[in-house]
Design an enzyme around this catalytic site. Sequence first.
Site, PDB file in Angstrom:
ATOM      1  N   TRP A   1       0.862  -1.188   0.000  1.00  0.00           N
ATOM      2  CA  TRP A   1       0.000   0.000   0.000  1.00  0.00           C
ATOM      3  C   TRP A   1       0.896   1.235   0.000  1.00  0.00           C
ATOM      4  O   TRP A   1       1.906   1.257   0.696  1.00  0.00           O
ATOM      5  CB  TRP A   1      -0.904  -0.017   1.225  1.00  0.00           C
ATOM      6  CG  TRP A   1      -2.023   0.959   1.137  1.00  0.00           C
ATOM      7  CD1 TRP A   1      -2.089   2.185   1.732  1.00  0.00           C
ATOM      8  CD2 TRP A   1      -3.239   0.799   0.409  1.00  0.00           C
ATOM      9  NE1 TRP A   1      -3.264   2.793   1.427  1.00  0.00           N
ATOM     10  CE2 TRP A   1      -4.003   1.963   0.604  1.00  0.00           C
ATOM     11  CE3 TRP A   1      -3.752  -0.211  -0.411  1.00  0.00           C
ATOM     12  CZ2 TRP A   1      -5.254   2.145   0.026  1.00  0.00           C
ATOM     13  CZ3 TRP A   1      -4.998  -0.029  -0.975  1.00  0.00           C
ATOM     14  CH2 TRP A   1      -5.734   1.127  -0.755  1.00  0.00           C
TER      15      TRP A   1
ATOM     16  N   PHE B   1      -1.113  -2.911   8.065  1.00  0.00           N
ATOM     17  CA  PHE B   1      -1.764  -3.750   9.079  1.00  0.00           C
ATOM     18  C   PHE B   1      -1.168  -5.160   9.079  1.00  0.00           C
ATOM     19  O   PHE B   1      -1.048  -5.796  10.122  1.00  0.00           O
ATOM     20  CB  PHE B   1      -3.272  -3.805   8.824  1.00  0.00           C
ATOM     21  CG  PHE B   1      -4.056  -4.432   9.928  1.00  0.00           C
ATOM     22  CD1 PHE B   1      -4.481  -3.683  11.011  1.00  0.00           C
ATOM     23  CD2 PHE B   1      -4.362  -5.787   9.902  1.00  0.00           C
ATOM     24  CE1 PHE B   1      -5.201  -4.256  12.046  1.00  0.00           C
ATOM     25  CE2 PHE B   1      -5.081  -6.374  10.931  1.00  0.00           C
ATOM     26  CZ  PHE B   1      -5.506  -5.602  12.006  1.00  0.00           C
ATOM     27  N   GLU B   2      -0.761  -5.649   7.915  1.00  0.00           N
ATOM     28  CA  GLU B   2      -0.234  -7.005   7.767  1.00  0.00           C
ATOM     29  C   GLU B   2       1.261  -7.124   8.070  1.00  0.00           C
ATOM     30  O   GLU B   2       1.821  -8.220   8.048  1.00  0.00           O
ATOM     31  CB  GLU B   2      -0.521  -7.522   6.352  1.00  0.00           C
ATOM     32  CG  GLU B   2      -1.989  -7.763   6.067  1.00  0.00           C
ATOM     33  CD  GLU B   2      -2.785  -6.508   5.753  1.00  0.00           C
ATOM     34  OE1 GLU B   2      -4.015  -6.519   5.950  1.00  0.00           O
ATOM     35  OE2 GLU B   2      -2.191  -5.495   5.328  1.00  0.00           O
TER      36      GLU B   2
ATOM     37  N   VAL C   1       1.270   4.976   5.932  1.00  0.00           N
ATOM     38  CA  VAL C   1      -0.156   5.239   6.125  1.00  0.00           C
ATOM     39  C   VAL C   1      -0.340   6.750   6.042  1.00  0.00           C
ATOM     40  O   VAL C   1       0.309   7.495   6.780  1.00  0.00           O
ATOM     41  CB  VAL C   1      -0.657   4.705   7.482  1.00  0.00           C
ATOM     42  CG1 VAL C   1      -2.173   4.836   7.581  1.00  0.00           C
ATOM     43  CG2 VAL C   1      -0.225   3.259   7.700  1.00  0.00           C
TER      44      VAL C   1
ATOM     45  N   GLU D   1      -9.929  10.737   5.215  1.00  0.00           N
ATOM     46  CA  GLU D   1     -11.080  11.432   5.790  1.00  0.00           C
ATOM     47  C   GLU D   1     -11.754  10.647   6.905  1.00  0.00           C
ATOM     48  O   GLU D   1     -12.688  11.150   7.526  1.00  0.00           O
ATOM     49  CB  GLU D   1     -12.091  11.739   4.688  1.00  0.00           C
ATOM     50  CG  GLU D   1     -11.538  12.690   3.642  1.00  0.00           C
ATOM     51  CD  GLU D   1     -12.518  12.945   2.512  1.00  0.00           C
ATOM     52  OE1 GLU D   1     -13.634  12.392   2.541  1.00  0.00           O
ATOM     53  OE2 GLU D   1     -12.157  13.704   1.604  1.00  0.00           O
ATOM     54  N   THR D   2     -11.311   9.422   7.169  1.00  0.00           N
ATOM     55  CA  THR D   2     -11.955   8.610   8.204  1.00  0.00           C
ATOM     56  C   THR D   2     -10.948   8.243   9.286  1.00  0.00           C
ATOM     57  O   THR D   2      -9.761   8.495   9.162  1.00  0.00           O
ATOM     58  CB  THR D   2     -12.529   7.310   7.594  1.00  0.00           C
ATOM     59  OG1 THR D   2     -11.437   6.459   7.213  1.00  0.00           O
ATOM     60  CG2 THR D   2     -13.417   7.596   6.391  1.00  0.00           C
TER      61      THR D   2
ATOM     62  N   HIS E   1      -9.886   5.375   9.910  1.00  0.00           N
ATOM     63  CA  HIS E   1      -9.133   4.188   9.497  1.00  0.00           C
ATOM     64  C   HIS E   1      -7.635   4.390   9.743  1.00  0.00           C
ATOM     65  O   HIS E   1      -6.941   3.477  10.204  1.00  0.00           O
ATOM     66  CB  HIS E   1      -9.406   3.897   8.024  1.00  0.00           C
ATOM     67  CG  HIS E   1      -8.740   2.669   7.502  1.00  0.00           C
ATOM     68  ND1 HIS E   1      -9.175   1.399   7.808  1.00  0.00           N
ATOM     69  CD2 HIS E   1      -7.652   2.520   6.698  1.00  0.00           C
ATOM     70  CE1 HIS E   1      -8.398   0.514   7.209  1.00  0.00           C
ATOM     71  NE2 HIS E   1      -7.465   1.172   6.536  1.00  0.00           N
TER      72      HIS E   1
ATOM     73  N   PHE F   1      10.614  -0.467  13.419  1.00  0.00           N
ATOM     74  CA  PHE F   1       9.397   0.221  12.975  1.00  0.00           C
ATOM     75  C   PHE F   1       9.775   1.271  11.936  1.00  0.00           C
ATOM     76  O   PHE F   1      10.336   2.318  12.263  1.00  0.00           O
ATOM     77  CB  PHE F   1       8.727   0.880  14.183  1.00  0.00           C
ATOM     78  CG  PHE F   1       7.409   1.517  13.882  1.00  0.00           C
ATOM     79  CD1 PHE F   1       6.250   0.755  13.828  1.00  0.00           C
ATOM     80  CD2 PHE F   1       7.310   2.884  13.702  1.00  0.00           C
ATOM     81  CE1 PHE F   1       5.017   1.347  13.581  1.00  0.00           C
ATOM     82  CE2 PHE F   1       6.077   3.484  13.453  1.00  0.00           C
ATOM     83  CZ  PHE F   1       4.937   2.715  13.387  1.00  0.00           C
TER      84      PHE F   1
ATOM     85  N   ARG G   1       9.989  12.198   3.543  1.00  0.00           N
ATOM     86  CA  ARG G   1      10.631  11.273   4.478  1.00  0.00           C
ATOM     87  C   ARG G   1      11.064   9.952   3.825  1.00  0.00           C
ATOM     88  O   ARG G   1      11.601   9.080   4.489  1.00  0.00           O
ATOM     89  CB  ARG G   1       9.676  10.996   5.644  1.00  0.00           C
ATOM     90  CG  ARG G   1       9.546  12.193   6.558  1.00  0.00           C
ATOM     91  CD  ARG G   1       8.272  12.170   7.401  1.00  0.00           C
ATOM     92  NE  ARG G   1       8.214  13.350   8.248  1.00  0.00           N
ATOM     93  CZ  ARG G   1       7.874  14.570   7.838  1.00  0.00           C
ATOM     94  NH1 ARG G   1       7.548  14.772   6.567  1.00  0.00           N
ATOM     95  NH2 ARG G   1       7.853  15.591   8.670  1.00  0.00           N
TER      96      ARG G   1
END
Length: 159
Positions: A31, A66-67, A90, A94-95, A97, A122, A136
């Site tokens: 993603w 998430f994975e 990430v 707008e949410t 999530h 991380f 970044r």
Amino acid sequence: MATENKNLSVYNKDEIPNANDLRFGIVVSEWNEKITEALYQGAHAALLDCGASKQNIIRWNVPGSFELTYGAKKMILSQKVDAVIAIGSVIRGETSHFDFVCSAAAQGIKDLNVNYDVPVIFCVLTDDTLQQALDRSGGKHGNKGTEAAIAAIKMAVLG
């Protein structure tokens, strides 16, 4: 902002342990691929620069940030690595999530560090905008992938 106009990815190779005998896993989220691929390239280049051999760097892709926890856990259990770098991006939408994914990734990677004797680094960017992520991942703030690789080397040789 503390990092404004600073590139934090510069390191002194003489101060970094030699990574020649170390084996690294890199788990990369698909993603926001433009960002995660740039982070991967930074991490990979830094590992090689510090003595790691190409055959001792294993890359696995996972669908999203998430994975990353599951991918890193499976890498620890099956690949005999000295450290794992979890790379993701990430970008706030707008949410809510964004909050759930960022929290889950951070907590999951923390849990791996508590439960296993292999450090998991991380390297998940959690930015408000695409431009912040670009800055970044090889832009004006350096490459967090490079920083993660240096952290992985240091943690792999930690007592």
